[in-house]
Design a protein around this motif. Sequence first.
Motif, PDB file in Angstrom:
ATOM      1  N   UNK A 242      75.661  -0.151  94.230  1.00  0.00           N
ATOM      2  CA  UNK A 242      77.073   0.075  94.525  1.00  0.00           C
ATOM      3  C   UNK A 242      77.928  -1.104  94.093  1.00  0.00           C
ATOM      4  N   UNK A 243      77.418  -2.313  94.327  1.00  0.00           N
ATOM      5  CA  UNK A 243      78.159  -3.529  93.965  1.00  0.00           C
ATOM      6  C   UNK A 243      78.301  -3.655  92.451  1.00  0.00           C
ATOM      7  N   UNK A 244      77.258  -3.270  91.708  1.00  0.00           N
ATOM      8  CA  UNK A 244      77.325  -3.337  90.240  1.00  0.00           C
ATOM      9  C   UNK A 244      78.338  -2.337  89.689  1.00  0.00           C
ATOM     10  N   UNK A 245      78.367  -1.151  90.277  1.00  0.00           N
ATOM     11  CA  UNK A 245      79.347  -0.155  89.843  1.00  0.00           C
ATOM     12  C   UNK A 245      80.750  -0.686  90.102  1.00  0.00           C
ATOM     13  N   UNK A 246      80.963  -1.281  91.253  1.00  0.00           N
ATOM     14  CA  UNK A 246      82.271  -1.848  91.603  1.00  0.00           C
ATOM     15  C   UNK A 246      82.662  -2.953  90.622  1.00  0.00           C
ATOM     16  N   UNK A 247      81.698  -3.810  90.294  1.00  0.00           N
ATOM     17  CA  UNK A 247      81.968  -4.918  89.374  1.00  0.00           C
ATOM     18  C   UNK A 247      82.367  -4.390  88.005  1.00  0.00           C
ATOM     19  N   UNK A 248      81.704  -3.330  87.569  1.00  0.00           N
ATOM     20  CA  UNK A 248      82.023  -2.744  86.267  1.00  0.00           C
ATOM     21  C   UNK A 248      83.435  -2.178  86.263  1.00  0.00           C
TER      22      UNK A 248
END
Length: 286
Positions: A242-248
Motif C-alpha cells: 500500500x505504501x509503495x502504491x501511495x509513493x508512486x
Amino acid sequence: MANELSNNTQTVFEQLKKLDEYGNEYWSARDLAKTLEYSEYRHFLPVISRAKEASAKSGQNIADHFEDILEMIPLAKGAQREVESVKLSRYASYLIVQNADPSKEIVAQGQTYFAVQTRIQEIQQMDEYNSLSSEDERRLFLRNELAKHNTQLAAAAKDAGVIKPLDYAIFQNHGYMGLYGGLDAKGIHAKKGLTKSQVILDHMGSTELAANLFRATQTEEKLRRENIQGKSNANKAHFEVGKKVRKTIQELGGTMPENLPTAESVKQIEKQQAKQLKNKKNKDDK
C-alpha cells in the motif's frame, strides 16, 4: 489511477525502454543488469533463468517474452564488440526485477515501476474496459474486478495464516494504512464522511478503485511469490505494498486517495442500470 499513472513520467526504467522495427517496446537484459547494479552480466544470468521459470509456471510462452539477441557494446577508442543479450518484454522485465536482489534500492524501484506499468497495461488492454465511456461504467467494472481480487487476496492471506475474521480485518487495515497515509478503515470513513454501515469501496471513484485494485493484486502476488507466513508478516507485506502504491501516486503528481471525492454508492448505479435494462426489455417485448 490508470489515467494518472499513464502520464509520461521519465524514470530510469522508462528511459531504458527501446522500440524494435515493428514499434514494439522492449528492454535489453544487458541494460537492466547494469542498472540493477550487477557488476558482471554473468552474475545476472541466474536472475534471467528464474524469471523464465516464473513465466513458464504462469502459463506464458517464454519465447513471447524472452528473445536471445546479439547487441553491440562500446569499447575503448570508439570500437564496438558484439555480445549476447536478451530482448525482454515488459512482462519479462517485470519478472526480472521480481527475481533480482531485493536488498538493492534500485531493485525495489524497478519492482514498483514495472508492477504499476504492467497493471496499467493489463487494464488498458481489456477490451471491455476500453469500451466504457462513462465514469459510472468504469466504476462498476473496477468495483467488480476488486471484489474478485479481494476474494483471491483473502485466500492468499488465509494461506499465510490470517484465519479469523478479526485477523483479516486487521490485515485489511494494514493495506489501507499504507495506501492512505496511516488512515485505517475507521479513519477513511471519517475522512470521507461515510457512516459506519457504508462500504468504503462502494463510494470510490474509478481512480481510487484502480489504486486499491493494484494494492490488492500486488499484495496477493507478494504473499504467494515470497511464501509469506504468519499474521504479522502478512500485515507488514500488505502495508508495504500500500505504501509503495501511495509513493508512486505521489511521485507522479496524483491526488492522494484520501483526498479524492466521495462518490455516490455504486449500488445506486447498479440499480439504475438494472432499471434501464428492464425498461428496455419491456419496450422490446411490446
